[in-house]
Design an enzyme around this catalytic site. Structure first.
Site, PDB file in Angstrom:
ATOM      1  N   ARG A 119      31.512  42.690  36.449  1.00  0.00           N
ATOM      2  CA  ARG A 119      32.367  43.181  35.497  1.00  0.00           C
ATOM      3  C   ARG A 119      32.088  44.613  34.994  1.00  0.00           C
ATOM      4  O   ARG A 119      31.530  44.598  34.013  1.00  0.00           O
ATOM      5  CB  ARG A 119      32.564  42.291  34.344  1.00  0.00           C
ATOM      6  N   GLN A 124      36.663  46.935  38.726  1.00  0.00           N
ATOM      7  CA  GLN A 124      38.125  46.376  38.075  1.00  0.00           C
ATOM      8  C   GLN A 124      39.162  46.070  38.900  1.00  0.00           C
ATOM      9  O   GLN A 124      39.902  45.187  38.908  1.00  0.00           O
ATOM     10  CB  GLN A 124      38.522  47.433  36.938  1.00  0.00           C
ATOM     11  N   ASP A 127      38.481  42.776  40.912  1.00  0.00           N
ATOM     12  CA  ASP A 127      38.269  41.524  40.157  1.00  0.00           C
ATOM     13  C   ASP A 127      39.150  40.711  40.362  1.00  0.00           C
ATOM     14  O   ASP A 127      40.198  40.492  39.578  1.00  0.00           O
ATOM     15  CB  ASP A 127      37.878  42.001  38.547  1.00  0.00           C
ATOM     16  N   SER A 130      39.929  38.135  37.252  1.00  0.00           N
ATOM     17  CA  SER A 130      40.940  38.561  36.286  1.00  0.00           C
ATOM     18  C   SER A 130      42.173  38.640  36.818  1.00  0.00           C
ATOM     19  O   SER A 130      43.102  38.278  35.968  1.00  0.00           O
ATOM     20  CB  SER A 130      40.384  39.911  35.843  1.00  0.00           C
ATOM     21  N   TYR A 230      30.862  37.817  30.801  1.00  0.00           N
ATOM     22  CA  TYR A 230      31.342  36.281  30.967  1.00  0.00           C
ATOM     23  C   TYR A 230      30.705  35.771  29.533  1.00  0.00           C
ATOM     24  O   TYR A 230      29.788  36.147  29.219  1.00  0.00           O
ATOM     25  CB  TYR A 230      30.838  35.631  32.105  1.00  0.00           C
TER      26      TYR A 230
END
Length: 380
Positions: A119, A124, A127, A130, A230
């Site tokens: 993360r 990003q 990911d 997500s 997390y």
């Protein structure tokens, strides 16, 4: 290099790991892309669209005869049997399932589990958790609305006023925040809870009330910080106070959506059976942790032990939805987002001429490579 995109064979999996958009970009990177005929059918992507993007359409047997395989879900035993040793495997590979990881390693596949993506800001765009959780949170609210026997918003009609539904969302990660935003658009009154105090501002900015459970010890404060973006398991003392508050708020709620998952561990119990028994008849519980809760007599529930994976049941007058793959119910957009995540990752393991180049000094590559150790060095 030849990159294969097979049709997903697991039940109810409608997503695909590549779209015409990402295939076109892979071809521009000097890759030969093999797409199994019908791979995009579940996401309503026709074969012609792939062919127009530059892919070569092949049958089920030929697609695995590639140098790299892009998957949504971890391969079945039959699929592993069709892959040659040394084939690079990229996808969501259940890295916390030791047996599955062992099968992948025994097949001799350098494999990248995208669930292990760090993360970080740099990661990003890759990911997958997500991007898919965002869709799951959205779909969870729509599913709840379809099961709830009343309206979601306040309605003033000639026959009288209908009160807005009260929604309780437990867990304010990506899925929870999207659930808050979606429920707000539908006019619900929302409360939300999370172990991390840092998300209070995000919850309130979306129009929900934050249910605060104060921390009483340094151990509780430290656990609440999470790890690597997390949530972590909280101490029993804090969980007991949270459970009491959640029980009282769930009794007043019309819809409860639970989203709490801890990587590598069973999902925590947030809504015990006695809380379900105290909820209002006709209320709805959507459990995004279905199938990943503690094992009880050979069956795994979710954030609620009564949840049944891939089923909607009624217990104590409460409808409990345990769908385990909500993103696949929004397959077109889920595939588009997932395929972009995969494309950005694949770029990391390709050299300037389009050749395979696995650099384990890269933190993203090292974090996602299953069984990474000194035996696999940079490959050019």
């Amino acid at each position: 290099m030849r990159i294969g995109i097979p049709a997903e064979s697991r039940a109810a999996e409608a997503r695909v790991a590549g779209t015409p958009e990402t295939v076109k970009k892979l071809v521009a990177l000097n890759q030969t892309v093999l797409v199994q005929r019908g791979a995009g059918a579940g996401a309503f992507i026709p074969d012609d669209a792939y062919a127009h993007a530059g892919a070569t359409l092949v049958n089920a047997g030929e697609v695995f005869d590639a140098d790299m395989i892009l998957k949504v879900r971890t391969p079945t035993t039959d699929e592993l049997g069709h892959m040659k040793r040394g084939t690079v495997l990229v996808g969501m590979l259940d890295p916390y399932d030791a047996d599955q990881v062992a099968r992948i390693r025994a097949a001799g596949l350098p494999a990248f589990a995208l669930e292990l993506m760090p993360r970080t800001t740099r990661a990003q765009s890759m990911d997958v958790l997500s991007s898919q959780a965002n869709i799951a949170g959205y779909k969870a609210v729509l599913l709840a609305a379809s099961l709830y026997p009343r309206f979601m918003p306040t309605l003033m009609t000639a026959a009288g006023t209908v009160k807005a539904a009260r929604v309780l969302i437990l867990g304010a990660g990506v899925a929870g925040l999207q659930a808050i935003a979606t429920a707000k658009r539908l006019g619900a009154v929302i409360e939300a809870s999370d172990v991390r105090p840092a998300v209070k501002e995000q919850i309130e900015s979306l129009g929900a009330k934050f249910l605060d459970v104060p921390f009483e010890t340094d151990e509780e404060r430290e656990a609440a910080k999470g790890s690597g973006g997390y949530a972590r398991a909280m101490p029993a003392s804090w969980l007991a106070r949270q459970a009491a508050l959640v029980h009282e708020r769930a009794k007043q709620a019309d819809i409860v959506i639970t989203t709490a998952l801890i990587p590598g561990r069973s999902a925590p119990t947030l809504i015990p059976a006695q809380t379900v028994a105290a909820m209002k008849p006709g209320s709805v519980l959507v459990d995004l942790a279905a199938g990943r809760g503690p094992d009880i007599d050979g069956r795994r529930g979710g954030n609620c032990p009564l949840t049944q994976a891939d089923a909607v049941i009624t217990c104590h007058g409460v409808r409990i939805a345990g769908h385990t793959n909500l993103p696949a119910m929004v397959a077109t957009d889920a595939s588009a987002l997932y395929a972009r995540n995969v494309l950005d990752f694949v770029k990391l393991i390709l050299g300037s001429e389009g050749q395979l180049s696995i650099d384990t000094s890269d933190d993203i590559v090292a974090a996602t490579l299953l069984g990474h150790d000194s035996s696999l060095q940079k490959t050019a």
